[in-house]
Design a protein around this motif. Structure first.
Motif, PDB file in Angstrom:
ATOM      1  N   VAL A  21       0.842  -1.196   0.000  1.00  0.00           N
ATOM      2  CA  VAL A  21       0.000   0.000   0.000  1.00  0.00           C
ATOM      3  C   VAL A  21       0.880   1.249   0.000  1.00  0.00           C
ATOM      4  CG1 VAL A  21      -1.637   1.356   1.366  1.00  0.00           C
ATOM      5  CG2 VAL A  21      -1.958  -1.124   1.118  1.00  0.00           C
ATOM      6  N   GLU A  22       1.961   1.210   0.768  1.00  0.00           N
ATOM      7  CA  GLU A  22       2.891   2.340   0.824  1.00  0.00           C
ATOM      8  C   GLU A  22       3.498   2.621  -0.546  1.00  0.00           C
ATOM      9  OE1 GLU A  22       6.908   3.793   3.252  1.00  0.00           O
ATOM     10  OE2 GLU A  22       6.083   1.784   3.565  1.00  0.00           O
ATOM     11  N   GLN A  23       3.866   1.554  -1.256  1.00  0.00           N
ATOM     12  CA  GLN A  23       4.423   1.736  -2.605  1.00  0.00           C
ATOM     13  C   GLN A  23       3.383   2.319  -3.558  1.00  0.00           C
ATOM     14  OE1 GLN A  23       5.913  -2.456  -2.848  1.00  0.00           O
ATOM     15  NE2 GLN A  23       7.738  -1.533  -3.767  1.00  0.00           N
ATOM     16  N   TRP A  24       2.151   1.861  -3.444  1.00  0.00           N
ATOM     17  CA  TRP A  24       1.089   2.407  -4.309  1.00  0.00           C
ATOM     18  C   TRP A  24       0.874   3.891  -4.038  1.00  0.00           C
ATOM     19  CZ3 TRP A  24      -1.716   0.815  -8.452  1.00  0.00           C
ATOM     20  CH2 TRP A  24      -2.800   1.634  -8.830  1.00  0.00           C
ATOM     21  N   ASN A  25       0.834   4.237  -2.788  1.00  0.00           N
ATOM     22  CA  ASN A  25       0.614   5.632  -2.432  1.00  0.00           C
ATOM     23  C   ASN A  25       1.783   6.526  -2.832  1.00  0.00           C
ATOM     24  OD1 ASN A  25      -1.937   5.185  -1.331  1.00  0.00           O
ATOM     25  ND2 ASN A  25      -1.116   4.695   0.704  1.00  0.00           N
TER      26      ASN A  25
END
Length: 377
Positions: A346-350
């Motif tokens: 999720v952190e990478q997507w954000n």
């Protein structure tokens, strides 16, 4: 009266090495020609309008086929060009309306404009290169395929608009019966087969290293094509509008696929992108409405604007964590896309550069990441 023309090898003790220009022009009674091996030159229009001529075998010493040599030989059904020939003149086979197939050897380095004008029965042709002469990638532009068929209309010719050497567009007339083209050498440069809507089969040789911009654009009857391992790049709009293309194999050698490369390939159901490709450029697969599955390799770092717009049959897609940007409307109009997965966190997507409307009108409401869910709506 139909008769065979036999040229002796000598006359008064001296070898006969050539046939003069217009020597047998309008000799409509000649049905066949037998030439000795001593012949090395045939003058322009030598056999023009020999309308009963059905078969010719040229001797192996011939270096060139001159201008209009066989023009108007409307009964010519077969023709063999020896490997000694390096050039074919303008209008060389104009009006040879009974020819159904033709093979030009790799020894030929130039083909004159309108060389095959009016060859209305031609179904297949094998060429050593596209256009009027051999070109390399450094040339970027070339005479298009249509130049050897000319700009004068004839019964059985289909009007085709093509750019000459990357400049002005001309209307060429390609035989409606011509379905199969085999290229044995050279490169496939800018607009090579642009708008050749009647071709169903094109064979690309291993010598080709790139497929230029617009190379096969508008080849709407082309159903499949194999790209050889020698190709490293596919240009912008290369297969745009190939609406009958159902399958295509892209080799691992390809590192670049241009914008709009497969735009409008509405019959394409699946395609595999090799791991060597790093970017999916804008509109690359726009309008591929039959595409049901798509695998984005881990090598891809960016997905361009409108990349998959209008892919209405695409139901799911997995985006690798190598992707760092997804541009505007990348999945616009993917009306069946209910599942979007992201291999990263999720952190990478954000942290990714993702425009807010990359998926307008997509039914999917979330992106499933490796460690959680990102809501889209």
């Amino acid at each position: 009266m139909d008769t065979e023309l036999v040229i002796p090898s000598k006359y008064k003790g001296k070898p006969i090495t050539g046939i003069a220009s217009k020597a047998f022009e309008n000799c409509s009674f000649i049905k066949s020609i037998k030439l000795p091996n001593s012949i090395t030159t045939i003058g322009d229009s030598a056999f023009r309008n020999c309308s009963s001529l059905t078969n010719v075998n040229l001797p192996t010493g011939i270096a060139s086929i001159g201008n209009s040599v066989f023009s108007g030989c409307s009964s010519l059904t077969s023709f063999t060009i020896p490997n000694s020939v390096t050039s074919i003149g303008v209008f060389a086979f104009e009006g040879c309306s009974s020819l159904t197939s033709f093979t030009i050897p790799n020894s030929v380095t130039s083909i004159g404009s309108s060389a095959f004008a009016g060859c209305s029965s031609l179904e297949s042709i094998t060429l050593p290169f596209v256009g009027g002469s051999v070109k390399t990638e450094s040339d970027h532009y070339q005479d298009p395929f249509g130049c050897i068929f000319g700009t004068v209309s004839y019964e059985g010719g289909v009007a085709t608009s093509q750019s000459c050497n990357g400049g002005a567009y001309h209307t060429y007339y390609i035989p409606a019966n011509l379905k199969s083209v085999t290229i044995t050498g050279g490169n496939i440069l800018y607009g090579a087969f642009y708008d050749c809507s009647g071709l169903t089969s094109i064979t690309i040789p291993d010598s080709v290293t790139s497929i230029g911009d617009d190379a096969f654009r508008g080849c709407s009857s082309l159903t499949s094509i194999t790209i050889p391992d020698s190709v490293t790049s596919i240009g912008d709009d290369a297969f745009r509008g190939c609406s009958s293309l159902t399958s295509i194999t892209i080799p691992d050698s390809v590192t670049s696929i241009g914008g709009g490369a497969f735009d409008g390939c509405s019959s394409l159901t699946s395609i595999a992108i090799p791991d060597s490709v790093t970017s999916i450029f804008g509109s690359a697969f726009r309008g591929c409405s039959s595409l049901t599955s798509f695998t984005i390799p881990n090598s891809v770092t960016s997905i361009g604007v409108f990349a998959f717009e209008g892919c209405g049959s695409l139901t799911s897609i997995t985006i690798p964590d190598s992707v760092t940007s997804i541009d505007w409307y990348a999945f616009e109009g993917c009306s069946s896309l209910t599942s979007i997965a992201f291999d990263g966190t999720v952190e990478q997507w954000n942290a990714m550069k993702v425009t807010s409307d990359f998926g307008n009108s997509v039914p999917a409401t979330e992106v499933v990441c490796s460690d959680g869910i990102v809501k889209l709506k």
